[in-house]
Scaffold this motif. Structure first.
Motif, PDB file in Angstrom:
ATOM      1  N   PRO A  31       0.825  -1.216   0.000  1.00 35.70           N
ATOM      2  CA  PRO A  31       0.000   0.000   0.000  1.00 35.70           C
ATOM      3  C   PRO A  31       0.858   1.265   0.000  1.00 35.70           C
ATOM      4  O   PRO A  31       1.877   1.340   0.690  1.00 35.70           O
ATOM      5  CB  PRO A  31      -0.810  -0.106   1.289  1.00 35.70           C
ATOM      6  CG  PRO A  31      -0.697  -1.524   1.728  1.00 35.70           C
ATOM      7  CD  PRO A  31       0.605  -2.036   1.209  1.00 35.70           C
ATOM      8  N   VAL A  32       0.428   2.249  -0.780  1.00 39.53           N
ATOM      9  CA  VAL A  32       1.053   3.579  -0.772  1.00 39.53           C
ATOM     10  C   VAL A  32      -0.031   4.578  -0.395  1.00 39.53           C
ATOM     11  O   VAL A  32      -1.064   4.668  -1.064  1.00 39.53           O
ATOM     12  CB  VAL A  32       1.652   3.938  -2.140  1.00 39.53           C
ATOM     13  CG1 VAL A  32       2.358   5.307  -2.059  1.00 39.53           C
ATOM     14  CG2 VAL A  32       2.617   2.873  -2.610  1.00 39.53           C
ATOM     15  N   VAL A  33       0.206   5.322   0.695  1.00 37.92           N
ATOM     16  CA  VAL A  33      -0.780   6.247   1.251  1.00 37.92           C
ATOM     17  C   VAL A  33      -0.242   7.672   1.165  1.00 37.92           C
ATOM     18  O   VAL A  33       0.896   7.932   1.582  1.00 37.92           O
ATOM     19  CB  VAL A  33      -1.099   5.900   2.719  1.00 37.92           C
ATOM     20  CG1 VAL A  33      -2.081   6.905   3.310  1.00 37.92           C
ATOM     21  CG2 VAL A  33      -1.648   4.482   2.813  1.00 37.92           C
ATOM     22  N   ALA A  34      -1.026   8.588   0.626  1.00 38.09           N
ATOM     23  CA  ALA A  34      -0.644  10.001   0.560  1.00 38.09           C
ATOM     24  C   ALA A  34      -1.298  10.751   1.710  1.00 38.09           C
ATOM     25  O   ALA A  34      -2.515  10.648   1.915  1.00 38.09           O
ATOM     26  CB  ALA A  34      -1.077  10.604  -0.768  1.00 38.09           C
ATOM     27  N   GLY A  35      -0.501  11.502   2.451  1.00 41.07           N
ATOM     28  CA  GLY A  35      -1.000  12.362   3.523  1.00 41.07           C
ATOM     29  C   GLY A  35      -0.951  13.809   3.066  1.00 41.07           C
ATOM     30  O   GLY A  35       0.127  14.361   2.820  1.00 41.07           O
ATOM     31  N   ILE A  36      -2.107  14.443   2.947  1.00 43.59           N
ATOM     32  CA  ILE A  36      -2.222  15.753   2.291  1.00 43.59           C
ATOM     33  C   ILE A  36      -2.565  16.844   3.295  1.00 43.59           C
ATOM     34  O   ILE A  36      -3.510  16.714   4.074  1.00 43.59           O
ATOM     35  CB  ILE A  36      -3.316  15.700   1.203  1.00 43.59           C
ATOM     36  CG1 ILE A  36      -2.938  14.686   0.116  1.00 43.59           C
ATOM     37  CG2 ILE A  36      -3.567  17.075   0.605  1.00 43.59           C
ATOM     38  CD1 ILE A  36      -4.103  14.307  -0.781  1.00 43.59           C
ATOM     39  N   HIS A  37      -1.800  17.924   3.262  1.00 45.70           N
ATOM     40  CA  HIS A  37      -2.198  19.155   3.959  1.00 45.70           C
ATOM     41  C   HIS A  37      -1.876  20.328   3.040  1.00 45.70           C
ATOM     42  O   HIS A  37      -1.040  20.226   2.143  1.00 45.70           O
ATOM     43  CB  HIS A  37      -1.470  19.301   5.296  1.00 45.70           C
ATOM     44  CG  HIS A  37      -0.032  19.684   5.163  1.00 45.70           C
ATOM     45  ND1 HIS A  37       0.963  18.759   4.908  1.00 45.70           N
ATOM     46  CD2 HIS A  37       0.589  20.887   5.233  1.00 45.70           C
ATOM     47  CE1 HIS A  37       2.137  19.369   4.842  1.00 45.70           C
ATOM     48  NE2 HIS A  37       1.940  20.660   5.030  1.00 45.70           N
ATOM     49  N   GLY A  38      -2.543  21.451   3.224  1.00 42.08           N
ATOM     50  CA  GLY A  38      -2.285  22.619   2.395  1.00 42.08           C
ATOM     51  C   GLY A  38      -2.602  22.364   0.935  1.00 42.08           C
ATOM     52  O   GLY A  38      -3.564  21.693   0.583  1.00 42.08           O
ATOM     53  N   PHE A  39      -1.757  22.901   0.056  1.00 41.50           N
ATOM     54  CA  PHE A  39      -2.007  22.793  -1.379  1.00 41.50           C
ATOM     55  C   PHE A  39      -1.674  21.405  -1.923  1.00 41.50           C
ATOM     56  O   PHE A  39      -0.588  20.887  -1.703  1.00 41.50           O
ATOM     57  CB  PHE A  39      -1.180  23.833  -2.142  1.00 41.50           C
ATOM     58  CG  PHE A  39      -1.643  25.245  -1.923  1.00 41.50           C
ATOM     59  CD1 PHE A  39      -2.885  25.656  -2.373  1.00 41.50           C
ATOM     60  CD2 PHE A  39      -0.852  26.163  -1.260  1.00 41.50           C
ATOM     61  CE1 PHE A  39      -3.335  26.954  -2.181  1.00 41.50           C
ATOM     62  CE2 PHE A  39      -1.275  27.459  -1.054  1.00 41.50           C
ATOM     63  CZ  PHE A  39      -2.521  27.860  -1.517  1.00 41.50           C
ATOM     64  N   CYS A  40      -2.622  20.823  -2.628  1.00 46.96           N
ATOM     65  CA  CYS A  40      -2.410  19.569  -3.370  1.00 46.96           C
ATOM     66  C   CYS A  40      -3.019  19.809  -4.749  1.00 46.96           C
ATOM     67  O   CYS A  40      -4.210  19.561  -4.974  1.00 46.96           O
ATOM     68  CB  CYS A  40      -3.086  18.397  -2.662  1.00 46.96           C
ATOM     69  SG  CYS A  40      -2.973  16.840  -3.569  1.00 46.96           S
ATOM     70  N   LEU A  41      -2.196  20.319  -5.655  1.00 50.02           N
ATOM     71  CA  LEU A  41      -2.706  20.837  -6.916  1.00 50.02           C
ATOM     72  C   LEU A  41      -1.982  20.238  -8.114  1.00 50.02           C
ATOM     73  O   LEU A  41      -0.809  19.853  -8.019  1.00 50.02           O
ATOM     74  CB  LEU A  41      -2.549  22.362  -6.960  1.00 50.02           C
ATOM     75  CG  LEU A  41      -3.186  23.145  -5.816  1.00 50.02           C
ATOM     76  CD1 LEU A  41      -2.811  24.622  -5.911  1.00 50.02           C
ATOM     77  CD2 LEU A  41      -4.701  22.990  -5.823  1.00 50.02           C
ATOM     78  N   GLY A  42      -2.676  20.183  -9.236  1.00 44.35           N
ATOM     79  CA  GLY A  42      -2.053  19.783 -10.482  1.00 44.35           C
ATOM     80  C   GLY A  42      -1.316  18.465 -10.378  1.00 44.35           C
ATOM     81  O   GLY A  42      -1.883  17.435  -9.998  1.00 44.35           O
ATOM     82  N   GLY A  43      -0.030  18.487 -10.724  1.00 42.03           N
ATOM     83  CA  GLY A  43       0.786  17.280 -10.663  1.00 42.03           C
ATOM     84  C   GLY A  43       0.842  16.674  -9.287  1.00 42.03           C
ATOM     85  O   GLY A  43       1.007  15.442  -9.150  1.00 42.03           O
ATOM     86  N   GLY A  44       0.697  17.494  -8.244  1.00 36.91           N
ATOM     87  CA  GLY A  44       0.652  16.964  -6.878  1.00 36.91           C
ATOM     88  C   GLY A  44      -0.560  16.090  -6.653  1.00 36.91           C
ATOM     89  O   GLY A  44      -0.473  15.012  -6.040  1.00 36.91           O
ATOM     90  N   LEU A  45      -1.713  16.524  -7.171  1.00 36.64           N
ATOM     91  CA  LEU A  45      -2.928  15.712  -7.061  1.00 36.64           C
ATOM     92  C   LEU A  45      -2.807  14.464  -7.942  1.00 36.64           C
ATOM     93  O   LEU A  45      -3.273  13.381  -7.565  1.00 36.64           O
ATOM     94  CB  LEU A  45      -4.151  16.543  -7.452  1.00 36.64           C
ATOM     95  CG  LEU A  45      -5.500  15.828  -7.448  1.00 36.64           C
ATOM     96  CD1 LEU A  45      -5.782  15.137  -6.115  1.00 36.64           C
ATOM     97  CD2 LEU A  45      -6.628  16.806  -7.790  1.00 36.64           C
ATOM     98  N   GLU A  46      -2.177  14.597  -9.082  1.00 32.97           N
ATOM     99  CA  GLU A  46      -1.987  13.440  -9.956  1.00 32.97           C
ATOM    100  C   GLU A  46      -1.130  12.377  -9.270  1.00 32.97           C
ATOM    101  O   GLU A  46      -1.405  11.172  -9.383  1.00 32.97           O
ATOM    102  CB  GLU A  46      -1.350  13.883 -11.272  1.00 32.97           C
ATOM    103  CG  GLU A  46      -2.287  14.762 -12.103  1.00 32.97           C
ATOM    104  CD  GLU A  46      -1.706  15.128 -13.447  1.00 32.97           C
ATOM    105  OE1 GLU A  46      -2.010  14.421 -14.428  1.00 32.97           O
ATOM    106  OE2 GLU A  46      -0.969  16.126 -13.534  1.00 32.97           O
ATOM    107  N   LEU A  47      -0.086  12.803  -8.552  1.00 31.43           N
ATOM    108  CA  LEU A  47       0.731  11.848  -7.799  1.00 31.43           C
ATOM    109  C   LEU A  47      -0.086  11.219  -6.682  1.00 31.43           C
ATOM    110  O   LEU A  47      -0.023   9.999  -6.462  1.00 31.43           O
ATOM    111  CB  LEU A  47       1.970  12.553  -7.230  1.00 31.43           C
ATOM    112  CG  LEU A  47       2.869  11.715  -6.314  1.00 31.43           C
ATOM    113  CD1 LEU A  47       3.324  10.429  -7.000  1.00 31.43           C
ATOM    114  CD2 LEU A  47       4.066  12.542  -5.848  1.00 31.43           C
TER     115      LEU A  47
END
Length: 653
Positions: free
Chosen positions: A111-127
Motif C-alpha cells: 500500500p502507498v498512502v498520501a497524507g495531504i495538507h495545504g495545497f495539493c494541486l495539479g501534478g501533486g494531485l496526480e501523484l
C-alpha cells in the motif's frame, strides 16, 4: 520512529522504521512550496526503484508519502520549466517517463498512502491519485484541484483518467474544466480523498494505520460511470462544450475543448484516457495562449513579493457604506478581519450588511460560518472603530472636499502604525492629503467593482509616501487575498486611466447611433470579459462621469450619458443605465450582424492599448510587465493575449 535505512536526495528523503513502514517525504530545496520539477521526478524514479526492491524482499510493507513543508503537499509541476518543456522534442518523452513512474507507484505490491495538507494541486494531485489511499487535513488551508486550465493546458501526468476513475466522469471533468480548488470536505465527497483528519500531526498516525490495515481507495460508483458509457458520453461531451463555450472562446482558450475531445474519445476507459493525454497535451503547451498565460501567472506571483514582511492586520474600519465601501468591508470580514463600517446613519449601513450576508451565504458552507462572519462585520455610525483599527479605508463619494474633511477629522484618532487609505478612483493623493499634519501617512487602496470578483487593488503612492507605507498597503491587500499593483499618484492612476478612453470612445459611438449590443459583442469577440457599454454600467455612470472629469474628458451636458446620470440611471446599481438590469444581468436586445466582429473589437480596444503605452512612458507603473498584469486584473483584458502591451508586441492589438 527509529529510522533503520535512510536515503536522502536533493528534494526527497526515504527511510524505513521497525514496523517495516516506508516514509517518503518531499521537501523541494530552496523553495517555499513543493513542486515536481524534472529533477524531483528523476530522483523519485530512483527512490521508487528502491521501494520496489524492498517490497519484493518483504523489507517494506507499505509507504506513507508526506510533505516536509508547512505550505502544503505539492503545488504542482514546476511552472518555471514549462517554456523549455514546450519543445516538442522534449515534452512527449518527459510525459511518458512521468506516466510510467506514476504507473509503477500504482502497481507497487504494498500500500502507498498520501497524507495531504495545504495545497495539493495539479501534478501533486496526480501523484496522490496514483497512490492507493489518500488522507487529508480538514481545515481551511487544504486546497485540492487541477488548476492547469488557467495555464492553457490540462492534467498531463495521468490525472485525467485517474480523477474520472475516482470521482466519476461528470464531477472529474467539472473540476478539470473549471480549475476550481476544493476544500478537503468537498474532495472527500467527490471520492478524491478517502479519509479526513483534524490536524496535520495526525497524518503520519493515520497513514500508518492505513498501511497496516491495507486500505485501498474504492473507485466511483457504477451509476456515476454510466455517464461515460456508449452514446451517453457523446451527449455529455456535447453539453460540456456548450457550457465551455459560454465561458471561453475555443480560438482563444483551446485547452477545455481539447480535454472534452479526449473525454469523448476515451471517457469510458480511464486508463485509455490517461494514455491519450500525451498526444492531446503536447500541442497545447507551445500555443500562444499557454505561453501568455504562463507570463500572466509569473507576473501575478511576482505581486506577492511586494508586501512588507511581518505586518499584521486584524481590524479594519471602512468609512462609507455605499456599494464600494460596503463591499470592501464585507470582503475584509469574509477574509477573517474584524470590520467596523461607518456612515452618517444606520439606515445607510443596513443595505451593505445585507449585501455582506448574501456574499457570506454564497462563499461559506454553513450557517455557523455565515453567522460568525456577520459578527465580524459591525455597523459603526459613530466611527468608534477608528481608534482600534489597523487599517482605515475611506470609500465615500469622489469629491475632494468631502475626502479632505473626513481625513482631517480622524487623523488624531489613529493608533501608531495604522494604515490610512483612500479608495479614490481618480483624485491624486497629494490633493487629498493637503490638510493633513502628516501627509506621508495617506496611501491609496483602490478596489474595483465588483469587489468580490476583481482581484486587483491599486496601491497608490504619492510624492509623500515612504517605501514602508507602500509595503504595508501591499501587505494588507495580500492579507485579504487581493493582488496589489503599486502605481504613482496621477489622474486615473493605471486602470481608470486606460479604461476611460476605451469606454468613452464606445459611448461616443453609441451616441452617434451605433448599436451598443454590437459594440459589446465585438469587444467580447476580441477577448474582453464584457463589452465597454456593459462595463460602464457596471462601474457606474456617475463614477465614469467623475473619472472622465478628473482626466479632462468632460461628458457633454447634452449627451445621453449626462442625461442618464441626471435622471439617476447610474447603471447596474440602480437597475438602469445604458441597459436595464434584472437580477444583476444586463437586458440586451438583438446583436446586428457584422462581417468581422473580432476586428471591430480590436478597433474598440485600441485606445486602451495606446493609453497603456503612455502610462508606462510616464512612469505611472514601473514597467510594461506590471502594466500588463494590472490591466488584466483590473479590467479583465484578454489574459490569453498576455496584456495590452504584450498583445501589441505580438501584433494582435
Amino acid at each position: 520512529m527509529i529510522a533503520l535505512q535512510e536515503t536522502v536526495t536533493k528534494h526527497w528523503s526515504f527511510h524505513t522504521d521497525v514496523e517495516r513502514l516506508g516514509w517518503l517525504t518531499i521537501n523541494t530545496q530552496g523553495a517555499g512550496v513543493n513542486t515536481l520539477s524534472r529533477e524531483a521526478i528523476m530522483e523519485l524514479e530512483t527512490l521508487v526503484a528502491r521501494i520496489e526492491d524492498l517490497a519484493s524482499s518483504g523489507e517494506v510493507i507499505g509507504v506513507i508519502l508526506l510533505s516536509g513543508k508547512d505550505s502544503g503537499f505539492i503545488a504542482g509541476a514546476d511552472v518555471s520549466e514549462f517554456d523549455a518543456m514546450s519543445d516538442f522534442s522534449v515534452l512527449p518523452e518527459a510525459l511518458k517517463r512521468t506516466h510510467a513512474l506514476f504507473t509503477r507507484i500504482e502497481k507497487l505490491k504494498v500500500p502507498v498512502v498520501a497524507g495531504i495538507h495545504g495545497f495539493c494541486l495539479g501534478g501533486g494531485l496526480e501523484l496522490a491519485l496514483a497512490c492507493h489511499y489518500r488522507i487529508a487535513v480538514n481545515d481551511e488551508k487544504t486546497r485540492i484541484g487541477f488548476p492547469e486550465v488557467n495555464l492553457g493546458i490540462f492534467p498531463g501526468f495521468g490525472g485525467t483518467g485517474r480523477s474520472i476513475r475516482q470521482a466519476g466522469p461528470v464531477d472529474a471533468m467539472q473540476i478539470m474544466l473549471t480549475g476550481k480548488m476544493l476544500k478537503a470536505g468537498a474532495a472527500r465527497g467527490l471520492n478524491l480523498v478517502d479519509k479526513l483528519v483534524r490536524h496535520r500531526d495526525m497524518l503520519a498516525w493515520e497513514g500508518r494505520k492505513a498501511v497496516l490495515q491495507k486500505r485501498k481507495s474504492v473507485a466511483a460508483a457504477p451509476v456515476k460511470r454510466l455517464m461515460a458509457m456508449g452514446p451517453i458520453r457523446g451527449y455529455v461531451a456535447s453539453k460540456m462544450r456548450e457550457q465551455a463555450s459560454k465561458k471561453a472562446n475555443k480560438a482563444h482558450y483551446p485547452a477545455p475543448f481539447a480535454l472534452i475531445d479526449l473525454f469523448e474519445a476515451h471517457g469510458n476507459d480511464w486508463q485509455a484516457m490517461s494514455r491519450g493525454e500525451i498526444d492531446a497535451f503536447v500541442p497545447l503547451m507551445g500555443t500562444e495562449t499557454a505561453t501568455n498565460l504562463r507570463r500572466v501567472f509569473f507576473a501575478s506571483e511576482s505581486l506577492k513579493k511586494q508586501g512588507a514582511k511581518g505586518a499584521k492586520f486584524a481590524r479594519v474600519h471602512v468609512i462609507g457604506a455605499g456599494v464600494m465601501g460596503g463591499d470592501i468591508a464585507a470582503w475584509c470580514a469574509l477574509r477573517g478581519m474584524a470590520v467596523t463600517l461607518q456612515d452618517i446613519e444606520m439606515e445607510r449601513i443596513k443595505p451593505a450588511l445585507e449585501r455582506g450576508k448574501a456574499l457570506f451565504k454564497k462563499r461559506l458552507k454553513s450557517k455557523r460560518e455565515v453567522d460568525t462572519a456577520m459578527l465580524r462585520l459591525e455597523a459603526d455610525p459613530k466611527g468608534k472603530g477608528v481608534a482600534r483599527a489597523d487599517v482605515i479605508i475611506e470609500a465615500v463619494v469622489e469629491k475632494l472636499e468631502v475626502k479632505q474633511a473626513i481625513f482631517s477629522g480622524i487623523e488624531d484618532q489613529l493608533k501608531p502604525g495604522a494604515i490610512l487609505a483612500t479608495n479614490t478612483s481618480s483624485i491624486e493623493l497629494e490633493r487629498i492629503a493637503e490638510g493633513l499634519k502628516d501627509p506621508a501617512r495617506l496611501i491609496g487602496l483602490h478596489f474595483f467593482n465588483p469587489v468580490a470578483q476583481l482581484p486587483l487593488v491599486e496601491v497608490i503612492r504619492s510624492t509623500f509616501n515612504s517605501d514602508a507605507e507602500i509595503g504595508k498597503g501591499a501587505g494588507f491587500a495580500l492579507a485579504i487575498g487581493k493582488s496589489p499593483v503599486v502605481v504613482k499618484s496621477a489622474p486615473g492612476f493605471l486602470v481608470n486611466r486606460v479604461l476611460m478612453p476605451y469606454m468613452l470612445g464606445a459611448v461616443k459611438r453609441v451616441e452617434a447611433g451605433e448599436s451598443k449590443e454590437l459594440l459589446d459583442a465585438a469587444a467580447v469577440a476580441f477577448g474582453m470579459p464584457m463589452g465597454p457599454i456593459e462595463l460602464m454600467d457596471t462601474v457606474g455612470l456617475d463614477v465614469g462621469q467623475s473619472v472622465a472629469r478628473e482626466l479632462g474628458q468632460a461628458v457633454p451636458a447634452e449627451s445621453k450619458f449626462a442625461g442618464l446620470v441626471s435622471a439617476g440611471k447610474l447603471g447596474r446599481k440602480t437597475g438602469e443605465g445604458f441597459y436595464k438590469w434584472v437580477d444583476g444581468k444586463a437586458q440586451k436586445g438583438e446583436t446586428p450582424p457584422h462581417a468581422d466582429l473580432a476586428g471591430l473589437g480590436r478597433e474598440l480596444v485600441q485606445p486602451l492599448v495606446d493609453t497603456t503605452e503612455v502610462v508606462v512612458a510616464e512612469g505611472v507603473v514601473a514597467n510594461a510587465g506590471l502594466a500588463d498584469i494590472g490591466v488584466i486584473l483590473g479590467t479583465g483584458f484578454a489574459p490569453f493575449l498576455g496584456g495590452p502591451l504584450k498583445a501589441r508586441a505580438d501584433g494582435r492589438a
